[in-house]
Structure formats: C-alpha cells, structure tokens
Design a protein around this motif. Structure first.
Motif, short mmCIF file in Angstrom:
data_model
loop_
_atom_site.label_atom_id
_atom_site.label_comp_id
_atom_site.label_asym_id
_atom_site.label_seq_id
_atom_site.Cartn_x
_atom_site.Cartn_y
_atom_site.Cartn_z
N GLY A 1 0.82 -1.21 0.00
CA GLY A 1 0.00 0.00 0.00
C GLY A 1 0.85 1.26 0.00
O GLY A 1 0.33 2.35 -0.01
N ALA B 1 3.89 3.02 -2.18
CA ALA B 1 4.62 2.91 -3.44
C ALA B 1 6.10 2.73 -3.18
O ALA B 1 6.65 3.26 -2.22
CB ALA B 1 4.38 4.15 -4.30
N TRP C 1 8.71 3.89 -4.69
CA TRP C 1 9.53 5.11 -4.69
C TRP C 1 9.39 5.82 -3.35
O TRP C 1 10.35 6.40 -2.85
CB TRP C 1 9.15 6.03 -5.85
N ARG C 2 8.21 5.72 -2.73
CA ARG C 2 8.02 6.40 -1.46
C ARG C 2 8.80 5.69 -0.36
O ARG C 2 9.44 6.33 0.49
CB ARG C 2 6.54 6.42 -1.14
N LYS D 1 -10.28 17.32 5.33
CA LYS D 1 -9.11 16.67 4.74
C LYS D 1 -9.53 15.34 4.15
O LYS D 1 -10.03 14.48 4.85
CB LYS D 1 -8.07 16.44 5.83
N GLU E 1 -5.24 11.79 -0.17
CA GLU E 1 -4.35 12.41 -1.15
C GLU E 1 -4.01 11.40 -2.23
O GLU E 1 -3.52 10.32 -1.93
CB GLU E 1 -3.02 12.82 -0.48
N HIS F 1 -1.70 10.37 -5.56
CA HIS F 1 -0.33 10.57 -6.04
C HIS F 1 0.63 10.90 -4.91
O HIS F 1 1.61 11.59 -5.13
CB HIS F 1 -0.27 11.68 -7.10
N SER F 2 0.34 10.44 -3.73
CA SER F 2 1.22 10.75 -2.61
C SER F 2 2.21 9.62 -2.37
O SER F 2 3.06 9.71 -1.51
CB SER F 2 0.39 10.96 -1.34
N GLY F 3 2.06 8.55 -3.15
CA GLY F 3 2.93 7.41 -2.92
C GLY F 3 2.36 6.46 -1.90
O GLY F 3 2.95 5.43 -1.61
N VAL F 4 1.21 6.80 -1.34
CA VAL F 4 0.53 5.90 -0.40
C VAL F 4 -0.82 5.55 -1.00
O VAL F 4 -1.61 6.44 -1.33
CB VAL F 4 0.35 6.55 0.98
N ALA F 5 -1.08 4.25 -1.16
CA ALA F 5 -2.32 3.81 -1.80
C ALA F 5 -3.52 4.33 -1.03
O ALA F 5 -3.50 4.45 0.20
CB ALA F 5 -2.35 2.29 -1.89
N TRP G 1 -6.39 2.98 -0.33
CA TRP G 1 -6.94 2.06 0.67
C TRP G 1 -6.12 2.11 1.95
O TRP G 1 -6.65 2.01 3.04
CB TRP G 1 -7.03 0.64 0.12
N ARG G 2 -4.81 2.33 1.81
CA ARG G 2 -3.97 2.37 2.98
C ARG G 2 -4.23 3.64 3.80
O ARG G 2 -4.32 3.62 5.03
CB ARG G 2 -2.51 2.31 2.54
#
Lengths: 245, 245
Positions: free
Chosen positions: A12, A14, A16-17, B5, B8, B10-14, B16-17
């Motif tokens: 969950g 990415a 790269w992150r 809030k 987000e 494209h934050s590198g965090v899926a 669902w997570r």
DNA sequence: TGTAGTTGTCTAGAATAATAGACAACATCG
DNA sequence: CGATGTTGTCTATTATTCTAGACAACTACA
C-alpha cells in the motif's frame, strides 16, 4: 540474526516512497557523509532491487523536499541540513532566534479570522466571558524551508489588525509594534512531542510518521497582561529547541 | 478554520492504505462508539470520495489486523481493543501478568541459536570473557494477537536447552523450571518508546509509524546471579505497562 | 414471507506505478 | 579532445490500483 530489509511490495506504499523514506534516514544517519553525495541512481537501484526509474522518482521527491539537489552529469548532492536551534527564553522571537543560522526568515499567514474566544483561549488570555479573539494560522520559513506551523490567538480589542500586519511584515514582533506594542515577554512555554497529523504534514511537507515538537506559549505585555497565546509545531527533523533559564 | 481533509492521490501511499489508517484513528477516537460498528461501505466511500471497492480493501486490511470483523449482510463490527496492562514488578511473568485479561497466552520462538556473547551481554549477564550465550527471538501472543516481540539472552552453560523448552511449553517460566530453575526475580527494567522498525512491524503486524514500548530487563536467580537479559518491544497500541514498586 | 439494507463477487476498463532499453546531455579528468 | 561516468528524456510494456456497474448472498425486521 540480522535481517536484511528490502522494499515491500503490495504494502500500500509505493516503492519510490519507501525508497525515499529510507534514503532520508540514511542521510540522517550520516551514511553518505564521506562524499556528501548520494550514490549513482544505478547503484541505489541495485541496492533496493528496483529499476533505476523508480529510484529516480524517489530522489526527485527528496529534491522537491529540498533535502538533496541533483545536477545532470554530476550526481546528487546532499544539502546541508543542520538542525536549526531555536532558543526559548523570556524574549523569544522566532526571526531573531533563527536568524543568523539560516538565510531568509519569515512567516506566511495561511488563514485568519475573528470569532468569539473558546473557553481555553478566554482562560489563557484572561479575557472577559464572551470576548472576541483574532485567530491566525501561520507557517514559518527559514532558509527557504518550512520549519514550523502555528495557531495564534490575540485579544480582538487590542489587536484587530494583527493579520494584516503579519502579512505585511512577515513578523509577529513587527506586527505587534504596528499595533502599538513595542515589547512583549514570554510568560510560559510547554513542550511536547508527537506524530505530525495530516494538517501539519501538509503545511510542513512532512512524511507520514514524522515527529513534531509542539510548544504552547503565552506572551504578555510589559504589564503582565496576556497579548497572545499560541501553539507552534516544529518539524523535529529541522528544529531543536534550546531552553534558556 | 477547520480544514476538511480527504485522501491524497499521487502521494505514494495507496488510497486504501490511507483510508485504513484514518479509520483506525477514528476508531481510537471513539467516533463509532455509539453503534460499535463501522458505517456501511457505501457511506464510507462517499465520505472519503472514493469507490466502494477501495473502502472494502481498507476494511479488509483492518479485519486482517483483527481490529474489525465484517459479516455479510450485517455490517462491520469494531472489536474490543482494550489495552492489556502488563504489571512489572520483582516477579514479572508475561503469561501470569496478562493472563485473565486475554484468552490464550503463549510465546512462539521465531529464531534461536548459541554463539559467543557480545560485550553487552557479557556485562549484563556477568559472564566470563568469551563465554557463550543462547539467543532466542520470540513473539508473545495474547487473545490471538501478537502483542510483543523479544530478544532474550541466557548463559549457555546453564540453559543450553532453553529454546527447545520454550518451544515445547510456550513459556519462559516453564522453560526455566525444565532447566532446573524453579524461581527467578526481575533485577532491573528500563523502558523507552520509539517508532517500530521494519522487523517489529513485521512480527507484530504493525502499521508504518506505529509506536513500540521497549523494555530492557535483567532476571536473576534467587542467589542474585543473572540468568537472562532481554529486550522486549510491546505494541503501544495493545499494551500498557504498569510499574509496581 | 418478503422487503430493505448490507456485504461478497464478478467483469471490465481507466489511471497509476514499475520495468526495460536506448540514447541524449552534461561533468570531470587525463 | 576523448573516454568515462553520471543524470535526463523518450518510448513501450507489464503489473497494480482504482473505478464502475451488476447482481448474488446474507441479515434483520415487520
């Protein structure tokens, strides 16, 4: 029993992150201090077991954070990230305290308004029941990086125009002067540490899990009358607080 | 000045997570205490501005963590997550301390071996230079959930068979008895808190950024001779420590 | 029994992330 | 200058994540 740890897929988060986060702590651990540079993207890709392009995404992310700078044909340089130290004393001023350690220092108002003070604010500012306060949310910058975000509350009767003055001057001290208060003192400061919440991560460009130092302060005028109470969160990565007795 | 809030992209965090993490804190904040259940997936999807399937992935993740339980046609129930309290005293025993608060209590050995003791272990166990020690890594379960992970070191001369005994009995106290030591006492305990590292997150099924309580302890036999030093990390979500003087 | 409300499963497609390879652009050094 | 090592950019392909909709399966309740 040491466990070699690579990146986790399907977590969950990415790749790269994850890689960006791990490079960030490697830098903090001083792993690249000898050269002051990151290894070539190709080497990093091999280390993490991913494609070069994935590493590039991670490094680009760190560059956007201002942690590193990469130049074509040369490599990726780690920028000086010495922690700034903010002295806290009777005469604490953000700009003056940080100034000299970092280049440009200023604050930027992100929200402001006047409304009836909450019970907490009434108590802290010693306001009469039902009084109004000016609330200002602001982000502090030093050397081009956001290092703090704050909520400030001022008595609305004396400081109705604080927001405008802060926006104009980029400094609370100067805004106080513009409001006819040439001097003020720190009455109390309470400090705690915790995880940054979403709002703080957004304002300070922090990663999930980042730690903030929270300082709750009250400032008073020379007569001892409260003029400001505030809650400032510093990125623990970028600032340390030095209490002066 | 409240800021709505959402998640987000494209934050590198899926997504669902992110949603799972936010539901977890909502639960901790008692947001669903009235019903004891999560809102329907459709409502959650609307709240977070995502598809129902994305919410389902988040809830499935929380269910795997054991935080919630969903049953078809009915809904998703929030499971009781009262923190267990581990009393720490002269006679600290994991099983006995937790027992009564949770159902089945046992520990599972994940790694073990005998090797020359490190300098730290020699000092803590008061071993002669160059002595061997038995090292055991173990995970503690209570009520079906992993609540702790530990590294233990024992003098190899007296406790060569500890690993086998622990695996057989699921208890350190019983393993000590099997090795001919019917009783032991806690000599010292040091407690600190920090972020869980990757190994701990893996063993305890924690989320990134989770906090662990780390207890470094030394146990001695009735004659005061060290028989064990250990480093136990408790999931701060699931355990609190109660020091008894 | 039947209806409303809920979760489970399936299909399909769009958007995003990651991989792979080739080559250009640039810096450094001999 | 030329060789080497580095980053930048492009195209293409695959894998994963997210969206969308339809319908089945199940629970609860009147």
């Amino acid at each position: 029993m040491t466990v070699a740890k690579s990146v986790e897929r399907h977590s969950g988060v990415a790749l790269w992150r994850q890689i960006a986060d791990r490079i960030r702590v490697s830098i903090a651990d001083g792993e690249f201090d000898e050269t002051g540079m990151l290894p070539p993207a190709f080497d990093l890709a091999a280390r993490f077991g991913v494609n070069r392009h994935t590493v590039r995404a991670a490094v680009a992310f760190l560059a956007e954070e201002g942690l590193v700078e990469t130049v074509q044909g040369h490599g990726t340089t780690i920028l000086g990230r010495d922690k700034l130290t903010l002295p806290i004393s009777k005469r604490t001023r953000f700009s003056a305290g940080i100034g000299g350690q970092a280049g440009a220092v200023h604050i930027r108002v992100v929200a402001s308004g006047t409304h009836p003070a909450s019970n907490d604010v009434i108590r802290l500012l010693e306001l009469p029941e039902g009084a109004d306060c000016v609330e200002i949310e602001e982000v502090g910058f030093a050397g081009g990086r956001a290092v703090s975000c704050s909520q400030h509350f001022f008595p609305a009767d004396r400081f109705a125009a604080m927001a405008e003055h802060i926006e104009a001057t980029g400094s609370i001290t100067k805004a106080f002067i513009a409001c006819g208060l040439p001097d003020y003192l720190r009455k109390s400061t309470e400090i705690s540490a915790r995880h940054a919440d979403a709002r703080e991560r957004d304002l300070l460009k922090l990663s999930p899990g980042a730690i903030v130092l929270e300082a709750r302060a009250i400032n008073v005028d020379p007569d001892g009358k409260p003029v400001q109470c505030s809650r400032t969160r510093f990125s623990a990565d970028r600032i340390s607080l030095k209490l002066e007795v």
